[in-house]
Structure formats: C-alpha cells, structure tokens
Enzyme design. Structure first.
Site, short mmCIF file in Angstrom:
data_model
loop_
_atom_site.label_atom_id
_atom_site.label_comp_id
_atom_site.label_asym_id
_atom_site.label_seq_id
_atom_site.Cartn_x
_atom_site.Cartn_y
_atom_site.Cartn_z
N HIS A 90 62.77 34.39 47.06
CA HIS A 90 63.60 33.09 46.68
C HIS A 90 63.38 31.90 47.28
O HIS A 90 62.30 31.93 48.42
CB HIS A 90 65.05 33.41 46.69
CG HIS A 90 65.79 33.40 48.10
ND1 HIS A 90 65.39 34.41 49.25
CD2 HIS A 90 66.62 32.68 48.66
CE1 HIS A 90 66.05 34.24 50.34
NE2 HIS A 90 66.66 33.32 50.03
N ASP A 101 63.83 29.07 54.40
CA ASP A 101 63.24 29.69 55.31
C ASP A 101 62.73 31.01 55.04
O ASP A 101 62.18 31.89 55.83
CB ASP A 101 64.70 30.47 56.22
CG ASP A 101 65.63 30.70 55.25
OD1 ASP A 101 65.92 30.15 54.31
OD2 ASP A 101 66.64 31.75 55.74
N HIS A 102 62.29 31.05 53.59
CA HIS A 102 61.67 32.23 52.87
C HIS A 102 60.40 31.71 52.66
O HIS A 102 59.59 32.85 52.31
CB HIS A 102 62.50 33.02 51.95
CG HIS A 102 63.82 33.78 52.48
ND1 HIS A 102 63.91 34.95 52.54
CD2 HIS A 102 64.79 33.11 53.02
CE1 HIS A 102 64.81 35.60 53.05
NE2 HIS A 102 65.89 34.30 53.29
N HIS A 109 64.80 29.55 49.06
CA HIS A 109 65.51 28.82 50.31
C HIS A 109 64.32 28.69 51.32
O HIS A 109 63.24 29.76 51.35
CB HIS A 109 66.58 29.77 50.75
CG HIS A 109 67.77 29.66 49.98
ND1 HIS A 109 68.70 30.57 50.05
CD2 HIS A 109 68.32 28.47 49.42
CE1 HIS A 109 69.74 29.89 48.95
NE2 HIS A 109 69.69 29.02 48.77
N HIS A 116 72.38 36.66 45.22
CA HIS A 116 72.34 35.83 46.11
C HIS A 116 72.77 34.45 45.39
O HIS A 116 72.76 34.30 44.41
CB HIS A 116 70.84 35.59 46.79
CG HIS A 116 70.78 34.70 48.05
ND1 HIS A 116 71.91 34.25 48.29
CD2 HIS A 116 69.78 34.31 48.42
CE1 HIS A 116 71.45 33.43 49.72
NE2 HIS A 116 70.25 33.40 49.65
ZN LIG Z 1 68.62 32.48 50.85
#
Ligand SMILES: [Zn+2]
Length: 212
Positions: free
Chosen positions: A61, A65-66, A63, A139
């Site tokens: 996804h 941090d990914h 976000h 999520h």
């Molecule tokens: Zn996330």
C-alpha cells in the site's frame, strides 16, 4: 531454496537499529521484494542479498513506510546497469508517482520497468515454478497481502541408479518429471527405480499486521 528475510519491520517514525518495512522472499535463486521502505537498499547490502536477482517488487500500500525507498532502488538499478526487466506491482497511483519522480530528475532507466496497478484479488505471477497472488487486507487505505506458492517440485533423480540402468543423460529431465524409460530392446525402466518423490512445494503469505 525457500526463505524469507525480514529487512525491516518498523513503522513510519525512525527508530534506532530498526528499519521501515521490507521483506525478501527467496525462491529457487530468485529474490522477490515485498514493500520497500526507506533504507531497503542498505539492508539488502547488510544482508548480502543480490539486487541483480530481484525481478519483481510488490508494494502492499502507499503509506510511505512501505514504499519511500522504491524510487531510490529503481534509480540504483539504473546506475548499476541492471539488465533484466523489472516488474513492480502496487495500488494506484504508484505508476504515476514513480513516473513523475523519474521525469523531474530527467532519469532514463537502462532497463525495462513495468509498473502494474493492482485493483483486486488476482494472480500476479504464474510460471512453471511459482504462483504469486494478491488479496485485499483491511487497512485505512487500499492495501494488499501477497501469497507465494512454489509449484510441484521435480522428482529427485538417483544418478547412480540411472547410470546403472544405462539411461542416457538427455533423458534425465523427463525422469524428473515422472516418465518411465523404454530401452531399445523394449524393456521398461519404471520411474520409481531411479527417482524419489520430491518434497511438496511450500507456500507463504506476506501481509501487514491488519486482519484480512
Ligand atoms: Zn499503512
């Protein structure tokens, strides 16, 4: 070989000695990267994982941090003269984000980059050795998990036995796929005499901690 290396499992805020999310699934000599947070490149080096063996990247996804490490990794592949084509799978608008980053930097990659948007549960990779599927997870934004399923393994060949029965080496692959061997005099060497049952293929799912 079937292995998973956790490069990072931290969330968005930096923490000492921990890294944002990224995992490498290694199957039969190929590396499949799942998520690419900041610092993924350094972690690949720390774990001595060969970047040249990465042909597929899966982003769960959008976000940061990914995937905030993705543009850096794609850029490095170019600087390192990566040769093979690279497939990146992730939710929309990942393709537009990456293309804009490349455009404003006037970066021309030396390899073929294919960014595929995933929009629903689907089979993403299906070859003779491996099947990769994605599925929705729960999520705040659109998010996917990934399953890696090793296909049926070839039977294990006992080469000494095969030589004993005078089976030519160019028939070995057919023995591994389960065929019997017919000799010139018409007699049949049953496959079980020269091979053993292979281990069943393995399967693993990689997903965020949020419930499916
Ligand atoms: Zn996330």
């Amino acid at each position: 070989m079937f292995a998973v290396t956790i490069l990072g499992n931290n969330s968005a805020v930096p923490a000492f000695n921990r890294h944002p999310t990224s995992q490498v699934v290694t199957i039969d000599g190929h590396n499949y990267l799942v998520d690419c947070g900041e610092g993924t490149q350094i972690q690949l080096i720390n774990y001595k994982i060969r970047r040249s063996k990465i042909s597929h990247i899966f982003i769960s996804h959008l976000h940061g941090d990914h995937y905030f490490g993705l543009i850096g990794l794609l850029n490095s592949f170019g600087l390192l003269s990566h040769q093979q084509e690279l497939h990146v799978f992730g939710p929309s608008p990942l393709k537009e984000i990456i293309e804009l980053q490349l455009k404003v930097a006037d970066t021309k990659l030396c390899y073929d980059l294919h960014i595929h948007h995933i929009t629903e549960a689907a089979t993403l990779v299906d070859n003779e050795k491996l099947r990769v599927k994605c599925f929705r997870t729960n999520h705040r934004i659109e998010c996917y998990g990934f399953s890696f399923e090793q296909k049926k393994q070839p039977r294990k060949l006992n080469i000494e036995k095969a030589k004993e029965f005078e089976i030519p080496a160019n028939f070995y692959d057919r023995l591994k796929s389960g065929e019997d061997y017919t000799k010139k005099d018409g007699s049949i060497i049953k496959n079980e005499l020269v091979t053993e049952t292979a281990e069943p293929g393995k399967k693993i799912c990689v997903l965020c901690r949020y419930k499916v």
